[in-house]
Scaffold this motif. Structure first.
Motif, PDB file in Angstrom:
ATOM      1  N   ASN A  39     -25.351  13.128 -27.143  1.00 37.48           N
ATOM      2  CA  ASN A  39     -24.748  11.908 -27.653  1.00 37.48           C
ATOM      3  C   ASN A  39     -23.518  12.175 -28.511  1.00 37.48           C
ATOM      4  N   ILE A  40     -23.463  13.345 -29.150  1.00 34.71           N
ATOM      5  CA  ILE A  40     -22.212  13.675 -29.854  1.00 34.71           C
ATOM      6  C   ILE A  40     -21.104  13.861 -28.826  1.00 34.71           C
ATOM      7  N   GLU A  41     -21.456  14.554 -27.737  1.00 32.65           N
ATOM      8  CA  GLU A  41     -20.458  14.759 -26.686  1.00 32.65           C
ATOM      9  C   GLU A  41     -19.967  13.428 -26.135  1.00 32.65           C
ATOM     10  N   ALA A  42     -20.844  12.420 -26.178  1.00 25.26           N
ATOM     11  CA  ALA A  42     -20.489  11.121 -25.596  1.00 25.26           C
ATOM     12  C   ALA A  42     -19.707  10.244 -26.566  1.00 25.26           C
ATOM     13  N   ILE A  43     -19.556  10.703 -27.810  1.00 22.74           N
ATOM     14  CA  ILE A  43     -18.845   9.868 -28.782  1.00 22.74           C
ATOM     15  C   ILE A  43     -17.419   9.630 -28.300  1.00 22.74           C
ATOM     16  N   SER A  96     -13.178  11.509 -30.694  1.00 22.36           N
ATOM     17  CA  SER A  96     -13.798  11.494 -29.373  1.00 22.36           C
ATOM     18  C   SER A  96     -14.104  12.922 -28.965  1.00 22.36           C
ATOM     19  N   TYR A  97     -15.230  13.095 -28.298  1.00 17.26           N
ATOM     20  CA  TYR A  97     -15.542  14.416 -27.747  1.00 17.26           C
ATOM     21  C   TYR A  97     -15.767  14.272 -26.253  1.00 17.26           C
ATOM     22  N   THR A  98     -15.688  15.372 -25.541  1.00 19.36           N
ATOM     23  CA  THR A  98     -16.155  15.406 -24.161  1.00 19.36           C
ATOM     24  C   THR A  98     -17.050  16.620 -24.043  1.00 19.36           C
ATOM     25  N   ALA A  99     -17.693  16.767 -22.869  1.00 19.87           N
ATOM     26  CA  ALA A  99     -18.585  17.907 -22.696  1.00 19.87           C
ATOM     27  C   ALA A  99     -17.817  19.221 -22.822  1.00 19.87           C
TER      28      ALA A  99
END
Lengths: 298, 403, 373
Positions: free
Chosen positions: B360-364, B375-378
């Motif tokens: 879910n952090i990656e999905a922020i 924003s993060y991505t995988a």
């Protein structure tokens, strides 16, 4: 590399040397008698600066009163440390007292940290002290001049104390041979207490000038100047007050010359350079540049 | 007999500790050791009760404390706030803080302790890469997400692994912004660079800056160095003045030295504009006073003059709780670090596991924070944030532009 | 009836308390390799290696070195160079000579080479160092730390500067660390029990007398310095491969003072002291940590006070130096004597040792009664 450039950095070196010198005098007076590398000396200095800061800023006292009060409190702290952490070790080896002073140093630093936090706090002096002068390309402030003057006053005062007064002569006797001094009826404890009182008091004045010059204070401020003061004492010759002052100026000037004249990729080596300088002096002149060959107090 | 007693005491202590270790974080330990470290799925602890435990590691003693202490205070503030608002999905958040003591080994041990004894589900904190690597390696092994509040070395997620996230932008972004601002906006062509070689942050910053500034076509006239702890810059200043003033000065120092550097350079007569990275988003005026208001620029995470509700709310809340305004930008980052964790935990709904939080952090995407939009991505765990260029005016950093 | 049998003199008691229980404990730790307690035990193990090697200089030879962090740093960096892959090194430390970039050796070999490098440095700087006496020597070794740190921070191409080395493989596990601990302690134990070791002690107690007995002081001091530095380098190597990321800042004054402190706490005149000191130093601060976090005592919430545990440790050290200068362990070599003696292990099969154990227990109660009456 013009002459005026070399002149300016020489003056910078002298300014730094004066700061080291005033720390080194207080350091040597204790070292000369107890042969104790007092790591806590620099931290007593820091304690003194914080007391001045609190008295000036929070209690609103005038600067002179703050300094005097801080000297009084720090002398008390110094005597307390001597009584609790060093006196019980009077008969122990040099290394044991060294560790004890290290522990006291950690203690003081962490207490300051707990009380005041690690943030650097501004330490502002009244305008007339920081007023600057310019001669040619050389800049200096009133506080630089005051540092020189106070160093000289300390040196003369201590010289008179050691040569003219009874307690001073007793101090010299203890420094020569503590056991013999005790047999001669000198109260060693009293002598050491006087030395600590003088040392701690001077530490506060030195701290005031150091913090005033660099305008800031933080809990670990005193540690490195303390170590450099020791280097100065070693280079100048242990037990010789004049030597300690000379050593301090040598360190200050060579340190700045090193940083100012070497290629810039070496400027960050300057602390290493100071310590190496001390090691070299120790190797070739184990009693320091101005120490007498018999290791006596001059 | 005394010796035996001492020995036994020592042994007893070790065992008491073992008992704590075994009892405290049961689920956490076993799952974590069973789960593969890479792409740990379902590994790590899970929250079952109505309290969510998160950990915080900050170096509140030692050299790092002037950076980390404000960050920890802001992190604690964020936790108080979320609990006052009813927690996350009805669950209270409990933060456990340990002091990293500015010691890599202690930081690693703290991370183990948080995961193992306290059973935390996620960790936040740390403002320098050395400590981030050490604590991160531990969290990564256990599959516990760790969000670094102030560490800015861009390779941290690559070195540590997929559990590591940064709150701040990378040093490269910050230094490039500084170079571009100097070259494009201010028209600087020659520059002087001062670097603190004893910190990884400052070494990195200078390297990235010099690289970018040369790339743009500028010239680095003089590079000089010092180690933090030196408080006398006279030799460096005299050399700079002797070499001749440049169009601008890039000062790569930590927050502690910032004001001292300004004061000494300015009072010695160096007049060129000074610029630095986020390390200078600190008290520039304490030592330097009014001198700090003369042509000093800072590329940082946010501007306290930012009128957005998020920033103003943070400053007001921090000031109310601690009696002083946020000491530096690391406080804001500590606050945001907590927000990132809260957001991800909230998105987990009732299925709060370490791995869910991590994904879910990656999905922020587009989380509005005090230090920008995150924003993060995988593939990218370093938020791509804008750098705020500010100028020191009248005792505050005034917003100039975004890069 | 022999009444003066003490429990600690019973081989069986030693076997159980000093060997079997700790061993079981280590096995317990090894079974959960990632737990917090295991991390502590590994740290303690590395500290034992460092502290024991420091005791060889400080306790046995009479020199007082405070420069252990410098040797640690050398061992840590070199062994890390030898276990990191060539790709990583090409990126991080391009200034290294080609052979070192391409070298990738097993952990054990890397540790030994790291140790040897530290020993080499110790020999080189040993000549100036041993010419100084007393606390001058201590300060010269402090100077060494400053120099090593300056080199690490500023030789960017060689050491990656203050950015440090990262991504070092995790090779320091309970197993490897404690194998090194046992080997180190065994070697050091043999050294201090040999002629060489007795020479050291003679030199410490009376240099002049030792010299008249034909002991070459300079040779002895330098070799002792080098042996100690070797193990410090090995300890540094373990440290690097435990934390996986190192930089100059991790090997500065604080680290050196920490090791000196634990050596003093445990007792620097014996190797057993170093074990106790290292354990004490790793474990006790963990109990103090809750205090810093603002402990709740009977509904009273104390404020969080970071730095408090440092204050308590410093106070403890001062008290210890004043009231028990020889350290917790004193001058007893109890631990190592029982570890490295056949009798301890054979006691399992000897009837008379069981009898002694019973005797020892009985005496324990007898003495208590006597004290009560």
């Amino acid at each position: 590399m013009t002459l005026s450039y070399i002149l300016t950095i020489l003056v910078s070196g002298l300014k730094l040397g004066a700061i080291y010198a005033i720390v080194a005098i207080g350091y040597s007076i204790v070292y000369g008698i107890l042969r104790l590398i007092n790591f806590a000396h620099g931290d007593i200095m820091t304690v003194g600066i914080y007391i001045i800061l609190v008295l000036m800023n929070r209690a609103g006292l005038p600067i002179y009163v703050s300094i005097l009060a801080s000297v009084a409190i720090s002398v008390f702290v110094g005597l307390l440390i001597e009584r609790l952490a060093y006196r019980p070790l009077r008969d122990a080896t040099e290394e044991t007292t060294l560790i004890s002073s290290l522990a006291v140093s950690a203690l003081l630093q962490n207490i300051l940290l707990l009380c005041f936090g690690a943030q650097r706090q501004p330490f502002m002096l009244p305008g007339f002290l920081t007023q600057g002068h310019t001669i040619g390309s050389v800049n200096f402030t009133n506080i630089n001049i005051i540092t020189f003057i106070i160093t000289a006053i300390f040196l003369v005062a201590l010289f008179l104390l050691l040569s003219k007064t009874k307690i001073g002569i007793a101090m010299r006797a203890c420094s020569e041979n503590m056991k013999a001094a005790r047999l001669m009826g000198i109260s060693v404890n009293k002598v050491v207490m006087v030395a600590f009182a003088i040392g701690s008091g001077m530490a506060v004045i030195a701290g005031f000038l150091l913090a005033g010059e660099y305008k800031t204070v933080y809990p670990s401020l005193g540690f490195v100047p303390g170590l450099k003061a020791f280097c100065a004492a070693v280079i100048g010759g242990i037990g010789s007050l004049g030597g300690a002052v000379a050593g301090a100026f040598i360190i200050g000037v060579t340190e700045i010359l090193f940083a100012g004249l070497m290629p810039t990729s070496y400027t960050a080596y300057r602390d290493a350079f100071v310590f190496l300088l001390m090691v070299v002096v120790l190797l070739f002149r184990p009693n320091g540049l101005f120490g007498s060959t018999k290791g006596e107090r001059s | 007999m005394k010796k035996i007693a001492t020995l036994l005491l020592a042994l007893a202590m070790v065992f008491a500790l073992a008992a704590c270790g075994a009892g405290g974080g049961n689920g956490g330990t076993d799952d974590a050791s069973a789960a593969p470290t890479e792409e740990a799925n379902g590994g790590g602890a899970a929250v079952t009760g109505d309290v969510i435990k998160i950990g915080g590691i900050f170096n509140v003693t030692g050299d790092q404390s002037s950076i980390d202490a404000p960050a920890q205070k802001a992190f604690a503030l964020a936790v108080d706030e979320i609990n006052a608002n009813g927690g996350i999905n009805g669950r209270k958040v409990e933060a456990v803080f340990y002091d990293g003591q500015t010691d890599t080994a202690v930081c690693a041990s703290d991370a183990k302790k948080l995961i193992d004894n306290d059973g935390v589900i996620a960790i936040g904190g740390l403002s320098d890469s050395d400590y981030a690597y050490a604590a991160g390696a531990v969290a990564q092994e256990a599959g516990i997400p760790i969000v670094f509040s102030g560490a800015t070395t861009p390779d941290i997620p690559d070195v540590v692994g997929n559990c590591a996230f940064m709150t701040a932008f990378g040093d490269d972004v910050c230094a490039h912004a500084a170079a571009e601002y100097l070259y494009n906006e201010m028209g600087a062509r020659t520059v002087y660079v001062l670097t603190d070689t004893s910190m990884s942050y400052t070494s990195n910053l200078s390297a990235y800056f010099v690289e970018r500034f040369k790339e743009l076509g500028g010239e680095v006239t003089l590079e000089d160095h010092f180690s933090s702890g030196d408080y006398d810059f006279s030799a460096q200043i005299q050399r700079y003045l002797a070499t001749g003033e440049t169009d601008a000065m890039f000062m790569s120092t930590g927050p502690d030295d910032a004001s001292t550097v300004i004061e000494q350079y300015r009072s010695a007569g160096a007049t060129a504009p000074m610029i630095s990275g986020d390390g200078w988003d600190a008290d520039l005026w304490g030592v330097a006073g009014d001198l700090a208001n003369k042509d000093v620029y800072v590329c940082t995470h946010y501007s306290t003059g930012d009128t957005s509700e998020t920033v103003q709310h943070f400053i007001a809340a921090y000031t109310e709780k601690y009696g002083i305004a946020p000491e530096n930008a690391f406080a804001a980052l500590g606050y945001d670090c907590a927000q990132i964790l809260f957001k991800a935990i909230e998105a987990c709904g009732d299925d709060i596991t370490a791995e869910n939080i991590r994904t879910n952090i990656e999905a922020i995407n587009g989380l509005v924070c005090t230090t920008g939009t995150i924003s993060y991505t995988a593939d990218n765990h370093v938020p791509d944030k804008t750098v705020v260029v500010t100028q020191s005016v009248d005792g505050a950093l005034k917003f100039i532009t975004n890069i | 009836m022999k009444t003066n049998v003490k429990l600690r003199d019973c081989n069986l008691f030693r076997l159980v308390c000093f060997i079997i229980i700790p061993l079981l404990f280590l096995v317990f730790c090894a079974l959960q390799p990632k737990s917090y307690i295991t991390g502590l035990v590994i740290t303690a193990g590395i500290y034992i290696v460092l502290c024991a090697s420091l005791n060889l200089i400080n306790g046995f030879s009479g020199m007082f070195s405070m420069g252990h962090a410098a040797f640690m740093a050398i061992g840590a960096y070199l062994s890390a160079f030898l276990t990191l892959s060539a790709n990583v090194k090409m990126n991080m430390t391009p200034g290294l000579p080609g052979w070192l970039i391409h070298a990738q050796l097993p952990f054990g070999v890397a540790l030994i080479i790291g140790g040897l490098a530290a020993a080499l440095v110790a020999v080189i700087i040993g000549f100036p160092v041993v010419r100084t006496k007393g606390h001058y020597l201590s300060v010269v070794t402090l100077a060494l730390i400053v120099v090593v740190r300056a080199v690490i921070d500023n030789q960017d191409k060689l050491t990656s500067g203050s950015r440090g080395l990262k991504g070092i493989p995790t090779k320091s596990t309970i197993l490897t660390v404690y194998i090194v601990v046992i080997i180190t302690l065994f070697l050091l134990y043999r050294i201090v029990r040999s002629d060489y070791g007795r020479g050291l002690v003679a030199m410490r107690d009376d240099p002049t007398a030792a010299q008249t007995l034909g002991i070459n002081l300079v040779k002895k001091k330098i070799s002792c310095f080098a042996i100690s530095a070797f193990f410090a380098g090995v300890g540094g190597g373990l440290w690097a491969h435990y934390l996986t990321a190192i930089s100059g800042a991790s090997f500065y004054f604080t680290k050196s003072f920490d090791i000196v402190e634990m050596s003093i706490i445990g007792g620097m005149f014996t190797l057993s002291g170093s074990i106790l000191g290292a354990l004490f130093y790793t474990v006790v601060p963990e109990f103090l940590a809750p205090l810093e976090n603002g402990l709740r005592i009977g509904g009273l919430q104390l404020p969080s006070m970071f730095g408090l545990s440092n204050i308590i440790m410093a106070l403890f050290l001062i008290f210890l130096i004043i009231f028990r200068r020889q350290g917790l362990m004193g001058r007893s070599e109890l631990l190592l004597d029982s570890w490295f003696s056949k009798d301890t292990y054979l006691a399992l099969f000897r009837k008379k040792d069981y009898a002694r154990l019973a005797e020892g227990f009985l005496n324990l109660f007898r003495r208590k009664k006597k004290a009560e009456s």
